[in-house]
Design a protein around this motif. Structure first.
Motif, PDB file in Angstrom:
ATOM      1  N   THR A   1      93.872 -18.119  41.290  1.00  0.00           N
ATOM      2  CA  THR A   1      95.558 -18.341  41.987  1.00  0.00           C
ATOM      3  C   THR A   1      95.389 -19.672  42.434  1.00  0.00           C
ATOM      4  OG1 THR A   1      95.556 -15.907  42.789  1.00  0.00           O
ATOM      5  CG2 THR A   1      97.014 -17.826  43.822  1.00  0.00           C
TER       6      THR A   1
ATOM      7  N   TYR B   1     100.777 -19.880  41.141  1.00  0.00           N
ATOM      8  CA  TYR B   1     100.632 -19.392  39.817  1.00  0.00           C
ATOM      9  C   TYR B   1      99.172 -18.739  39.828  1.00  0.00           C
ATOM     10  CZ  TYR B   1     103.787 -23.211  39.399  1.00  0.00           C
ATOM     11  OH  TYR B   1     104.975 -24.278  39.651  1.00  0.00           O
TER      12      TYR B   1
ATOM     13  N   THR C   1      96.491 -16.748  37.199  1.00  0.00           N
ATOM     14  CA  THR C   1      96.256 -16.277  35.778  1.00  0.00           C
ATOM     15  C   THR C   1      94.902 -15.243  35.891  1.00  0.00           C
ATOM     16  OG1 THR C   1      94.600 -18.029  35.805  1.00  0.00           O
ATOM     17  CG2 THR C   1      96.896 -18.364  35.221  1.00  0.00           C
ATOM     18  N   ASP C   2      94.497 -14.856  34.946  1.00  0.00           N
ATOM     19  CA  ASP C   2      93.336 -14.154  34.664  1.00  0.00           C
ATOM     20  C   ASP C   2      92.147 -15.076  34.439  1.00  0.00           C
ATOM     21  OD1 ASP C   2      93.029 -14.415  32.058  1.00  0.00           O
ATOM     22  OD2 ASP C   2      93.662 -12.182  31.602  1.00  0.00           O
ATOM     23  N   THR C   3      90.947 -14.628  34.494  1.00  0.00           N
ATOM     24  CA  THR C   3      89.879 -15.526  34.361  1.00  0.00           C
ATOM     25  C   THR C   3      89.804 -16.221  32.999  1.00  0.00           C
ATOM     26  OG1 THR C   3      88.524 -13.365  33.699  1.00  0.00           O
ATOM     27  CG2 THR C   3      88.451 -14.465  36.111  1.00  0.00           C
ATOM     28  N   THR C   4      90.537 -15.644  31.976  1.00  0.00           N
ATOM     29  CA  THR C   4      90.662 -16.074  30.602  1.00  0.00           C
ATOM     30  C   THR C   4      91.602 -17.106  30.528  1.00  0.00           C
ATOM     31  OG1 THR C   4      92.121 -14.487  29.761  1.00  0.00           O
ATOM     32  CG2 THR C   4      89.699 -13.980  29.561  1.00  0.00           C
ATOM     33  N   GLY C   5      92.841 -17.193  31.579  1.00  0.00           N
ATOM     34  CA  GLY C   5      93.674 -18.228  31.425  1.00  0.00           C
ATOM     35  C   GLY C   5      94.997 -17.714  31.115  1.00  0.00           C
ATOM     36  N   THR C   6      95.097 -16.360  30.845  1.00  0.00           N
ATOM     37  CA  THR C   6      96.573 -15.582  30.559  1.00  0.00           C
ATOM     38  C   THR C   6      97.075 -15.485  31.700  1.00  0.00           C
ATOM     39  OG1 THR C   6      95.110 -14.284  29.136  1.00  0.00           O
ATOM     40  CG2 THR C   6      97.244 -13.375  29.877  1.00  0.00           C
ATOM     41  N   HIS C   7      98.461 -15.974  31.661  1.00  0.00           N
ATOM     42  CA  HIS C   7      99.481 -16.106  32.652  1.00  0.00           C
ATOM     43  C   HIS C   7      99.535 -14.701  33.122  1.00  0.00           C
ATOM     44  CE1 HIS C   7     102.876 -17.106  35.022  1.00  0.00           C
ATOM     45  NE2 HIS C   7     103.486 -16.052  34.434  1.00  0.00           N
ATOM     46  N   LEU C   8      99.636 -14.459  34.596  1.00  0.00           N
ATOM     47  CA  LEU C   8     100.144 -13.087  35.110  1.00  0.00           C
ATOM     48  C   LEU C   8     101.119 -13.064  35.876  1.00  0.00           C
ATOM     49  CD1 LEU C   8      96.299 -12.095  36.374  1.00  0.00           C
ATOM     50  CD2 LEU C   8      97.769 -11.419  34.134  1.00  0.00           C
ATOM     51  N   SER C   9     101.598 -14.143  36.805  1.00  0.00           N
ATOM     52  CA  SER C   9     102.785 -14.145  37.375  1.00  0.00           C
ATOM     53  C   SER C   9     102.924 -15.456  38.046  1.00  0.00           C
ATOM     54  CB  SER C   9     102.781 -13.174  38.917  1.00  0.00           C
ATOM     55  OG  SER C   9     101.722 -13.481  39.623  1.00  0.00           O
TER      56      SER C   9
ATOM     57  N   ARG D   1      91.120 -12.778  39.210  1.00  0.00           N
ATOM     58  CA  ARG D   1      92.181 -13.634  39.132  1.00  0.00           C
ATOM     59  C   ARG D   1      91.980 -15.133  39.789  1.00  0.00           C
ATOM     60  NH1 ARG D   1      96.890 -10.380  42.246  1.00  0.00           N
ATOM     61  NH2 ARG D   1      95.443 -10.694  43.689  1.00  0.00           N
TER      62      ARG D   1
END
Length: 245
Positions: A110, A137, A139-147, A108
């Motif tokens: 952060t 904020y 995201t995962d390592t691909t840039g996808t929003h997580l929370s 992740r």
């Protein structure tokens, strides 16, 4: 039985957080702030900064900390409605980000930001000099929003006593409390303990805290691995505690 622990530690990377006090919470959970004040009254907090969960953001606790020469950095949630509304109404959208930091780990990314304003003169809480908004904020390592999450809070420090970066560090370092809970549950299986009566739970909690403190002070940050290491040779725990022939 519910126990309340006080930890001492620094805000710099790699700082060791150890339990320095523990008290039993008598009665309902709503009594926890009063028990925390009783515990704080036994500790030397002069020149220290006290952090706590939002449950402890109460006027009496702030008064005690300042009377004993300490400072505080407290989060504010809806359980303190008047204070929360006063902070939420401030012009955060027009306040520039004062500090930002990004961390990568566990798959992740952060990003944490903090905005700080002088405390309004009519704020319904004592001894506050600065108020803050921290946003996180993930995201995962691909840039996808997580929370994404936001937290409002108060600090008793003047800007000369604590910079925005330091306030953010105080807030983040409070997660050492959650780390302690996680270690005691996952490594020492505290929640699965069948000891429920008399002083047994408190004694066992104290022994768990002693083991974690000793390992951390010996420079071993991975408590799970270190517990396995200590269990493989009966002389190792004694050496860590300085009990040698």
């Amino acid at each position: 039985m519910q126990l309340l622990a006080a930890l001492a530690g620094g805000t710099e990377p790699g700082a060791v957080a150890v339990v320095i006090g523990q008290a039993e919470v008598t009665g309902a959970k709503t009594n926890e702030p009063a028990c925390a004040r009783d515990l704080l009254a036994t500790l030397d907090i002069a020149g220290s900064t006290v952090t706590a969960d939002a449950l402890h953001t109460v006027k009496a606790t702030a008064e005690l900390i300042r009377a004993r020469g300490g400072q505080f950095v407290f989060p504010v949630k809806e359980n303190r409605r008047a204070l929360f509304d006063a902070l939420d109404a401030l012009p955060w959208q027009h306040t520039p980000i004062a500090d930002s930091r990004t961390e990568t780990g566990h798959g992740r990314i952060t990003r944490r930001t903090i905005r700080v304003l002088p405390a309004p003169p009519d704020l319904p809480f004592p001894h506050v000099d600065q108020v803050w908004l921290i946003e996180r904020y993930v995201t995962d390592t691909t840039g996808t929003h997580l929370s994404a999450a936001a937290q409002l809070g108060v600090a008793s420090h003047t800007p000369e006593q604590a910079t925005t970066t330091q306030i953010a560090a105080f807030n983040q370092s409070h997660w050492a409390v959650e780390s302690l809970h996680w270690i005691r549950d996952t490594c020492y299986r505290e929640d699965h303990s069948r000891v429920r009566t008399r002083s047994g739970p408190r004694v066992l909690a104290s022994l768990r805290n002693l083991a974690i403190n000793a390992l951390r002070l010996a420079g071993r940050s991975d408590i799970t691995e270190s517990t396995r290491w200590a269990s493989r040779n009966m002389t190792r725990p004694f050496a860590i505690l300085g009990i040698t022939a």
